[in-house]
Design a protein around this motif. Structure first.
Motif, PDB file in Angstrom:
ATOM      1  N   ARG A   1      -2.956  -0.580  -1.250  1.00 55.88           N
ATOM      2  CA  ARG A   1      -2.435  -1.865  -2.308  1.00 55.88           C
ATOM      3  C   ARG A   1      -1.780  -2.834  -1.883  1.00 55.88           C
ATOM      4  O   ARG A   1      -1.153  -3.988  -2.589  1.00 55.88           O
ATOM      5  CB  ARG A   1      -1.656  -0.937  -3.361  1.00 55.88           C
ATOM      6  CG  ARG A   1      -2.570   0.217  -4.133  1.00 55.88           C
ATOM      7  CD  ARG A   1      -1.859   0.672  -5.234  1.00 55.88           C
ATOM      8  NE  ARG A   1      -2.849   1.414  -5.765  1.00 55.88           N
ATOM      9  CZ  ARG A   1      -3.762   1.152  -6.703  1.00 55.88           C
ATOM     10  NH1 ARG A   1      -3.937   0.104  -6.999  1.00 55.88           N
ATOM     11  NH2 ARG A   1      -4.469   2.271  -7.225  1.00 55.88           N
ATOM     12  N   ARG A   2      -1.536  -2.984  -0.464  1.00 52.46           N
ATOM     13  CA  ARG A   2      -0.924  -4.427   0.013  1.00 52.46           C
ATOM     14  C   ARG A   2      -1.627  -4.603   1.421  1.00 52.46           C
ATOM     15  O   ARG A   2      -2.181  -3.608   2.243  1.00 52.46           O
ATOM     16  CB  ARG A   2       0.529  -3.887   0.829  1.00 52.46           C
ATOM     17  CG  ARG A   2       1.189  -5.039   1.464  1.00 52.46           C
ATOM     18  CD  ARG A   2       2.584  -4.347   2.021  1.00 52.46           C
ATOM     19  NE  ARG A   2       3.490  -4.101   1.027  1.00 52.46           N
ATOM     20  CZ  ARG A   2       4.717  -3.746   1.455  1.00 52.46           C
ATOM     21  NH1 ARG A   2       5.202  -3.531   2.665  1.00 52.46           N
ATOM     22  NH2 ARG A   2       5.682  -3.641   0.619  1.00 52.46           N
TER      23      ARG A   2
ATOM     24  N   GLU B   1      -0.782  -8.350  -2.773  1.00 55.18           N
ATOM     25  CA  GLU B   1      -0.899  -7.265  -3.594  1.00 55.18           C
ATOM     26  C   GLU B   1      -2.554  -7.226  -3.564  1.00 55.18           C
ATOM     27  O   GLU B   1      -3.203  -8.394  -3.701  1.00 55.18           O
ATOM     28  CB  GLU B   1      -0.470  -7.583  -5.158  1.00 55.18           C
ATOM     29  CG  GLU B   1       1.033  -7.522  -5.064  1.00 55.18           C
ATOM     30  CD  GLU B   1       1.377  -7.833  -6.663  1.00 55.18           C
ATOM     31  OE1 GLU B   1       0.324  -8.100  -7.515  1.00 55.18           O
ATOM     32  OE2 GLU B   1       2.541  -8.037  -6.830  1.00 55.18           O
TER      33      GLU B   1
END
Length: 295
Positions: free
Chosen positions: A160-161, A176
């Protein structure tokens, strides 16, 4: 830290080490003596496929065995069986001014590939070009980021990063990221390299979400915590490391490519291992990383 010379490869710009877990083999490229290499650590053997122009990145394919290669003159499909190249997408930039630079697959097998302002003739003012993603189904798609030189692509363990470096400005950004849809979200500054003559280059993430960055020109690897604080440096016997990747059966070997590009004869004498492929015992395991393109 123990630093081992795996191959005294003499690469002009060694780049993009990628561990293929299913094969227990390491793939890497030489950008300027353009070729894709496959190194088998168990046998100590290496195979190569020459390219038709500068190669900036690649993603592996299974059926048939091969790779998607990002060349100065476009995205091509390489067949390992005969070394043939088939154009899939023309370059989304002027190849006289730019080439692709660095790429990586996300967990769903989308191939993200950056650019470098690298004109074939001097005296052009630097300019930025866009980040792209590629799949065989959707083709080449422009993404919402532009830079003179993209590097440092990596994902956090949960996917997610997304990390991406703008090397010229010495900035590493954290986006993000939506793993299911492959979308970039909000961007923030993760870290800025200001205390070195080196610039941030390729990177890898470990099992503790530490971000390992090759500092090109400074002769070291630097680890950052997930919060962006530098907490470890490893000195290397080459001044221009380009990228690192975790490999080995336990993902506890950190492979490092390097460059001999732009070193003058005196520097080359002082640095005989420039362009070598190195292996570091970093004392931490890597996070598993995708390397196969979505079919």
């Amino acid at each position: 830290m123990e630093v081992e010379v795996v191959l005294d490869a003499g690469a002009i710009i060694g780049e993009s080490p990628t561990w293929a877990a299913a094969e227990q083999a390491l793939y890497w490229i030489d950008v300027k003596r353009p070729a894709l290499y496959r190194y088998d650590p168990h046998a100590g053997a290496q195979r190569s496929w020459p390219m038709s122009s500068d190669i900036g990145a690649f993603a592996l394919l299974q059926n048939p065995p091969g790779a998607i290669v990002a060349l100065r003159h476009g995205i091509h499909r390489l067949l390992f069986s005969d070394g043939s190249l088939t154009l899939l997408a023309p370059p989304p930039f002027d190849p006289q001014l730019f080439r692709f630079n660095e790429g990586a697959c996300d967990a769903a097998g989308r191939f993200w590939v950056g650019v470098m302002f690298d004109p074939l003739e001097p005296h052009h003012a630097p300019r930025a070009a866009s980040l792209h993603s590629f799949t065989l189904r959707a083709g080449l798609q422009q993404q919402a980021d532009a830079a003179e030189l993209h590097n440092g692509m990596a994902w956090s363990r949960d996917g997610r990063r997304f990390y991406l470096t703008h090397t010229r400005s010495r900035e590493v950004f954290a986006f993000e990221f939506e793993p299911d849809r492959g979308r970039l979200g909000a961007r923030r500054l993760f870290t800025r390299v200001t205390d070195e003559r080196g610039i941030p280059d390729g990177a890898a993430v470990d099992s503790e979400d530490g971000y390992w960055c090759a500092l090109h020109g400074a002769g070291r690897l630097r680890r950052y915590t997930a919060g962006g604080q530098a907490d470890r440096d490893i000195a290397l016997p080459v001044s221009q490391p380009t990228m690192c990747a975790f490999g080995g059966p336990l993902l506890d070997d950190l492979y490092v490519t390097s460059a001999a590009d732009r070193l003058d004869p005196a520097q080359r004498r002082r640095e005989p291992l420039a362009g070598a492929l190195l292996r570091v015992r970093a004392g931490v395991r890597g996070a598993a990383r995708a390397y196969l393109l979505q079919q």
